[in-house]
Design an enzyme around this catalytic site. Structure first.
Site, mmCIF file in Angstrom:
data_model
loop_
_atom_site.group_PDB
_atom_site.id
_atom_site.type_symbol
_atom_site.label_atom_id
_atom_site.label_comp_id
_atom_site.label_asym_id
_atom_site.label_seq_id
_atom_site.Cartn_x
_atom_site.Cartn_y
_atom_site.Cartn_z
ATOM 1 N N ASP A 12 0.814 -1.227 0.000
ATOM 2 C CA ASP A 12 0.000 0.000 0.000
ATOM 3 C C ASP A 12 0.840 1.267 0.000
ATOM 4 O O ASP A 12 0.453 2.286 0.563
ATOM 5 C CB ASP A 12 -0.963 0.025 1.206
ATOM 6 C CG ASP A 12 -1.774 -1.244 1.295
ATOM 7 O OD1 ASP A 12 -2.216 -1.709 0.237
ATOM 8 O OD2 ASP A 12 -1.939 -1.771 2.408
ATOM 9 N N HIS A 40 -4.499 -2.343 -6.058
ATOM 10 C CA HIS A 40 -3.978 -1.004 -6.293
ATOM 11 C C HIS A 40 -5.152 -0.098 -6.522
ATOM 12 O O HIS A 40 -6.078 -0.459 -7.233
ATOM 13 C CB HIS A 40 -3.149 -0.961 -7.578
ATOM 14 C CG HIS A 40 -1.931 -1.778 -7.530
ATOM 15 N ND1 HIS A 40 -0.905 -1.536 -6.670
ATOM 16 C CD2 HIS A 40 -1.560 -2.842 -8.265
ATOM 17 C CE1 HIS A 40 0.059 -2.403 -6.878
ATOM 18 N NE2 HIS A 40 -0.315 -3.215 -7.836
#
Ligand code: GDP
Length: 424
Positions: A12, A40
């Site tokens: 992340d 994503h």
């Protein structure tokens, strides 16, 4: 030229955004590991997308998106993602799937779910996407390669052989209904029809592409600290998250990877269990979580609130080293503009000794953070395009991190959009 975009932290970090941005000058973008367990988030002129399997380059008309052999391929999931793009008006992307990629089976998801339930409080915090059982089976040599879908007789025989093994687990360990081999076989034939138009000998395709001087991007999932060998084992993912694995998971020579763009987050966040030395809690964490990322730090796949922490120089320096970082993209710097001072974890105190080296898990569990505090800049830096225009304290923070990492910070990301980037 082959360039890898990988994460230095727990995932992340904003790799999707950096890949999407770099994809503009790329011909081919490849996913080389992982599966649909992490996502994503990408924001561009077509809207907001959570990509799990497709590489982040699918939004450009000129790119080819490749699912490499190292990926855990969830075929129906891939098709849902392709359809979502079509629905939102993205021009039909060119997609290739390696004939050596292995298929994530419906029973992998079940097994993952049953095992998490069995472990209850001692679970790993799996996303229950079937990734761990998938990779276990791959290395136990009972996985299914895409190519195997095209030999019906052999496929049928293997399905019944593998079901025998799985059903022992399902019935006797988990006390769940057995898998029906006939039904599974039919499912696999439907998978074959879905994937057939995209199947390709990817390593051969890439061999030619490299010869032709194409620009190739390898897109990593998660980050260094989730690598099964070099991360916080066993609270890791099941495939290597390192740039080096890009060579294997795509099928290219390791020496072709010339640039390793390592994405580092300006603060820390993590999902799942495991030691997290610079973790913060309570209101302090809630505020950073609320302000973090784009609309808060919640998992792109699961919606789970992420664990939050201050920037960890020990973990990030190690994360860069183990990736072989040639440059760093520092992301989400804009989020920190509200703070009066910014604590940076510069050492770990373990049994009364302070170290700057990232230890193995046993020691990591005992580590306590040693902080240094840097002054905040107390303003919004979004929209700034030139490094010199950043407030002095903000530059000081970037340069402090750069010195700690020992790798040049060539890009500073100051917003979630494609153009929110400062090149140095
Ligand atoms: P990835 O898996 O590494 O691609 O990371 P994620 O996409 O899961 O998480 C990154 C989040 O931060 C996403 O919501 C992005 O839109 C967002 N993001 C990326 N870069 C920046 C940035 O520089 N500033 C802000 N505010 N958000 C960013």
């Amino acid at each position: 030229m082959v360039r890898a975009v990988v994460g230095a932290n727990w995932g992340d970090e904003g790799k999707g955004k950096i890949t999407d941005m770099l994809a503009k000058e790329s011909d081919i973008i490849i996913r080389f590991q992982g599966g649909s367990n992490a996502g994503h988030t990408i924001i561009n002129n077509y809207g907001k997308f959570a990509l799990h399997l497709l590489p982040s380059g699918v939004f450009y008309g000129h790119t080819t998106s490749v699912i490499g052999n190292g990926v855990a391929l969830n075929i129906p999931y891939l098709f849902d993602e392709i359809h979502d793009l079509e629905r939102k008006g993205v021009p039909s992307p060119r997609i290739l799937v390696s004939d050596r990629a292995q298929i994530l089976m419906p029973y992998h998801v079940l097994q993952d779910t049953y095992e998490e339930a069995r472990l209850a409080g001692k679970s790993f915090g799996s996303t229950k996407s079937g990734i761990a059982p998938f990779y276990s089976d791959k290395y136990a040599k009972i996985g299914f390669q895409v190519s195997e879908l095209f030999d019906e007789e052999a496929l049928k025989e293997k399905v019944s052989r593998v079901c025998e093994i799985k059903n022992v687990l399902f019935e006797h360990l988990y006390h769940k209904p057995p898998i029906d081999p006939e039904e599974l076989y039919a499912t696999l034939l439907s998978y074959r029809d879905m994937v057939a138009p995209y199947v390709c000998d990817v390593s051969s395709y890439l061999h030619q592409a490299i010869k032709d001087g194409k620009n190739i991007l390898l897109e990593g999932q998660l980050g260094s600290l989730k690598d099964p060998d070099h991360g916080i084992y066993p609270m890791v993912t099941s495939s290597s998250t390192l740039a080096a694995y890009g060579a294997i998971g795509a099928g290219i020579p390791p020496y072709e990877i010339r640039q390793i763009t390592t994405v580092v987050k300006a603060y820390s966040s993590a999902v799942g269990a495991g030691a997290f030395v610079s973790e913060i809690f309570g209101e302090e964490a809630d505020e950073l979580r609320r302000r973090g990322g784009d609309g808060g730090e919640y998992g792109a796949t699961t919606g789970r609130p992420r664990r939050m922490g201050w920037f960890d120089a020990v973990a990030s320096r190690y994360g860069c080293r183990i990736q072989g970082a040639t440059e760093v993209a520092l992301t989400v710097l804009d989020v920190l503009g509200y703070l009066d001072e910014l604590p940076v974890c510069v050492g770990y105190e373990i049994d009364g000794q302070v170290t700057k080296e990232f230890p193995t898990t046993v020691k990591l569990e005992k580590a306590r953070p040693v902080y240094e505090k840097l002054p905040g800049w107390k303003c919004d830096i979004r929209g700034i395009k030139a490094y010199e225009e950043l407030p002095e304290n903000c530059r000081r923070y970037v340069e402090y991190i750069e010195k700690e990492l020992g790798v040049p910070v060539t890009m500073v990301s100051n917003g979630p959009g494609r153009d929110d980037i400062i090149m140095r």
